[in-house]
Design a protein around this motif. Structure first.
Motif, PDB file in Angstrom:
ATOM      1  N   PRO A 158       0.826  -1.210   0.000  1.00 47.10           N
ATOM      2  CA  PRO A 158       0.000   0.000   0.000  1.00 47.10           C
ATOM      3  C   PRO A 158       0.858   1.257   0.000  1.00 47.10           C
ATOM      4  O   PRO A 158       1.907   1.311   0.647  1.00 47.10           O
ATOM      5  CB  PRO A 158      -0.807  -0.128   1.306  1.00 47.10           C
ATOM      6  N   ARG A 159       0.386   2.276  -0.711  1.00 46.10           N
ATOM      7  CA  ARG A 159       1.173   3.503  -0.853  1.00 46.10           C
ATOM      8  C   ARG A 159       1.486   4.140   0.499  1.00 46.10           C
ATOM      9  O   ARG A 159       2.522   4.767   0.673  1.00 46.10           O
ATOM     10  CB  ARG A 159       0.422   4.499  -1.735  1.00 46.10           C
ATOM     11  N   GLY A 160       0.606   3.935   1.458  1.00 44.40           N
ATOM     12  CA  GLY A 160       0.824   4.559   2.759  1.00 44.40           C
ATOM     13  C   GLY A 160       2.022   4.031   3.514  1.00 44.40           C
ATOM     14  O   GLY A 160       2.459   4.645   4.495  1.00 44.40           O
ATOM     15  N   PHE A 161       2.567   2.911   3.053  1.00 43.45           N
ATOM     16  CA  PHE A 161       3.700   2.291   3.756  1.00 43.45           C
ATOM     17  C   PHE A 161       4.992   2.310   2.925  1.00 43.45           C
ATOM     18  O   PHE A 161       5.964   1.640   3.275  1.00 43.45           O
ATOM     19  CB  PHE A 161       3.369   0.847   4.128  1.00 43.45           C
ATOM     20  N   LEU A 162       5.012   3.058   1.836  1.00 42.86           N
ATOM     21  CA  LEU A 162       6.181   3.051   0.948  1.00 42.86           C
ATOM     22  C   LEU A 162       7.452   3.540   1.645  1.00 42.86           C
ATOM     23  O   LEU A 162       8.559   3.192   1.233  1.00 42.86           O
ATOM     24  CB  LEU A 162       5.905   3.907  -0.290  1.00 42.86           C
ATOM     25  N   ALA A 163       7.307   4.329   2.679  1.00 44.70           N
ATOM     26  CA  ALA A 163       8.483   4.867   3.371  1.00 44.70           C
ATOM     27  C   ALA A 163       9.307   3.772   4.036  1.00 44.70           C
ATOM     28  O   ALA A 163      10.497   3.977   4.317  1.00 44.70           O
ATOM     29  CB  ALA A 163       8.053   5.905   4.408  1.00 44.70           C
ATOM     30  N   ILE A 164       8.698   2.616   4.307  1.00 44.92           N
ATOM     31  CA  ILE A 164       9.438   1.540   4.974  1.00 44.92           C
ATOM     32  C   ILE A 164       9.707   0.368   4.012  1.00 44.92           C
ATOM     33  O   ILE A 164      10.016  -0.735   4.455  1.00 44.92           O
ATOM     34  CB  ILE A 164       8.684   1.045   6.229  1.00 44.92           C
ATOM     35  N   PHE A 170       4.592  -9.402  -1.867  1.00 46.63           N
ATOM     36  CA  PHE A 170       3.260  -8.798  -1.934  1.00 46.63           C
ATOM     37  C   PHE A 170       2.767  -8.578  -0.501  1.00 46.63           C
ATOM     38  O   PHE A 170       2.709  -9.522   0.295  1.00 46.63           O
ATOM     39  CB  PHE A 170       2.291  -9.704  -2.691  1.00 46.63           C
ATOM     40  N   ILE A 171       2.425  -7.322  -0.177  1.00 45.77           N
ATOM     41  CA  ILE A 171       2.018  -6.972   1.182  1.00 45.77           C
ATOM     42  C   ILE A 171       0.599  -6.404   1.163  1.00 45.77           C
ATOM     43  O   ILE A 171       0.302  -5.465   0.427  1.00 45.77           O
ATOM     44  CB  ILE A 171       2.991  -5.947   1.801  1.00 45.77           C
ATOM     45  N   LEU A 172      -0.268  -6.986   1.989  1.00 48.39           N
ATOM     46  CA  LEU A 172      -1.652  -6.545   2.133  1.00 48.39           C
ATOM     47  C   LEU A 172      -1.875  -6.043   3.555  1.00 48.39           C
ATOM     48  O   LEU A 172      -1.451  -6.691   4.517  1.00 48.39           O
ATOM     49  CB  LEU A 172      -2.608  -7.703   1.826  1.00 48.39           C
ATOM     50  N   TRP A 173      -2.528  -4.883   3.679  1.00 43.89           N
ATOM     51  CA  TRP A 173      -2.849  -4.327   4.990  1.00 43.89           C
ATOM     52  C   TRP A 173      -4.368  -4.220   5.126  1.00 43.89           C
ATOM     53  O   TRP A 173      -5.043  -3.660   4.276  1.00 43.89           O
ATOM     54  CB  TRP A 173      -2.212  -2.952   5.175  1.00 43.89           C
TER      55      TRP A 173
END
Length: 293
Positions: A39-45, A65-68
Motif C-alpha cells: 500500500p502507498r501509505g507504507f512506501l516509506a518503509i 506482496f504486502i496486504l494491509w
C-alpha cells in the motif's frame, strides 16, 4: 548445503490496529532482485522490508506482496482538500471559457482529481509505528520460503551428486581407454602399410614417428587431470553453507571446456561415444545448477 532459488512463503501478523499479510515468491535469476508491492501509505518503509528479506534470500528474482487490513474493516470518511478542489474548478472553468464551452462543471469531475479526496485514516498513519508488526509478517514469510528453498536444495544436491559421479565414471573410462589408442593405431597403420606395399618391409623408425605424432595429438592427460580437479571443487562447493550457484555455474563451464577438448582430440569411436554421454549428462547438470542459489 545448497538451496534452490524457487519457492513460496506466506506470513501474517495481527494487532489491534489491523493485519499484515505477506506473500513471497522467488524464481531463478542471475543476481538478487527484490521487488515489493505494498500500500502507498507504507512506501516509506519499503527498504526496511527489502533489507530483511535480503539478509536471508541472497539470490533469485524475489517478489513480495504486502496486504494491509485495518481492524474491524470500518469505513472512514475521506477528507477533502478544499484549496486543491478550488484550484481544479477554476482551471476547468477557465479552459471551458477559452474553448467556448458552456454548461455546469460536474462535481464528480473535481472529486476525481488526484489528491482532492484523502483517506482520513491514512493521513494519520506513521509508517514506522507499523514497522515491527510488518517485519514480523515478513520474517514469517521469509522463514517459510527459505525452508522450501532448502528442501528443494536437498533434492538438487542429491541429483547433482549422482550425475557428477556418473560423469566421473565415464571420464575414468576415457582415461583407461586413451593409452590403448596409440597401440591400436600402430597395429592398424602397420597392417595398412603392409597391404599397400604388398608385403615389403615397413620402416620401423618412420612408423614409430607417425605413431608418436598421433599419440601426442590425441593425448588427453592434461584435460583429464583438470577435469578431476573441477570434480573435486564441485563436490566441495555442494557442501558449503553459503550461496554457491555462481561458483557451480563457472565450474560447469570449465568442465564442459575440458570435455570439448577431449572430444576434439580423440579419433577413437569408443572415446567419442563416452564424450557424447558426458556432454549430455553435463547439460542436465547445468540446467539444475541454474536453479541453485
Amino acid at each position: 548445503m545448497i538451496k534452490s532459488m524457487t519457492g513460496y512463503g506466506k506470513g501474517e501478523a495481527v494487532s489491534d490496529q489491523g493485519r499484515f499479510l505477506v506473500e513471497i515468491r522467488s524464481v531463478n535469476h542471475r543476481y538478487g532482485e527484490v521487488s515489493v508491492r505494498m500500500p502507498r501509505g507504507f512506501l516509506a518503509i519499503e527498504n526496511d522490508v527489502k533489507k530483511a528479506v535480503g539478509q536471508v534470500l541472497k539470490r533469485g528474482k524475489i517478489d513480495i506482496f504486502i496486504l494491509w487490513e485495518e481492524a474491524g474493516g470500518t469505513a472512514t470518511i475521506p477528507q477533502a482538500d478544499i484549496a486543491l478542489a478550488q484550484g481544479y474548478a477554476h482551471l476547468f472553468r477557465t479552459l471551458a471559457a477559452d474553448l467556448g464551452m458552456t454548461g455546469d462543471l460536474p462535481l464528480q469531475l473535481v472529486l476525481a482529481q488526484k489528491g482532492v479526496l484523502k483517506d482520513s485514516a491514512s493521513a494519520e498513519i506513521d509508517e514506522h509505528d507499523y514497522l515491527p508488526q510488518l517485519l514480523e509478517a515478513v520474517q514469517e514469510a521469509v522463514a517459510t520460503i527459505d525452508g522450501m528453498r532448502g528442501r528443494e536444495g536437498e533434492a538438487l544436491l542429491s541429483d547433482l551428486a549422482d550425475r557428477r559421479r556418473q560423469v566421473a565414471e565415464w571420464a575414468e573410462q576415457v582415461g583407461n581407454r586413451a593409452p590403448l589408442v596409440a597401440g591400436e593405431y600402430r597395429q592398424k597403420l602397420q597392417t595398412r602399410l603392409g597391404q599397400l606395399l604388398e608385403g615389403a618391409e615397413v620402416d620401423p623408425t618412420r612408423l614409430a614417428q607417425e605413431v608418436a605424432m598421433m599419440a601426442d595429438r590425441c593425448d588427453v592427460t592434461e584435460e583429464l587431470v583438470r577435469l578431476a580437479s573441477h570434480f573435486a571443487q564441485f563436490d566441495e562447493a555442494l557442501l558449503l553453507d553459503e550461496p554457491v550457484g555462481r561458483k557451480l555455474d563457472f565450474l560447469m563451464q570449465e568442465m564442459n571446456r575440458e570435455v570439448n577438448t577431449i572430444g576434439s582430440k580423440s579419433s577413437d569411436a569408443e572415446i567419442t561415444s563416452l564424450v557424447i554421454r558426458i556432454k549430455a549428462e553435463m547439460e542436465k547438470m547445468r540446467e539444475q545448477v541454474q536453479n541453485v542459489e
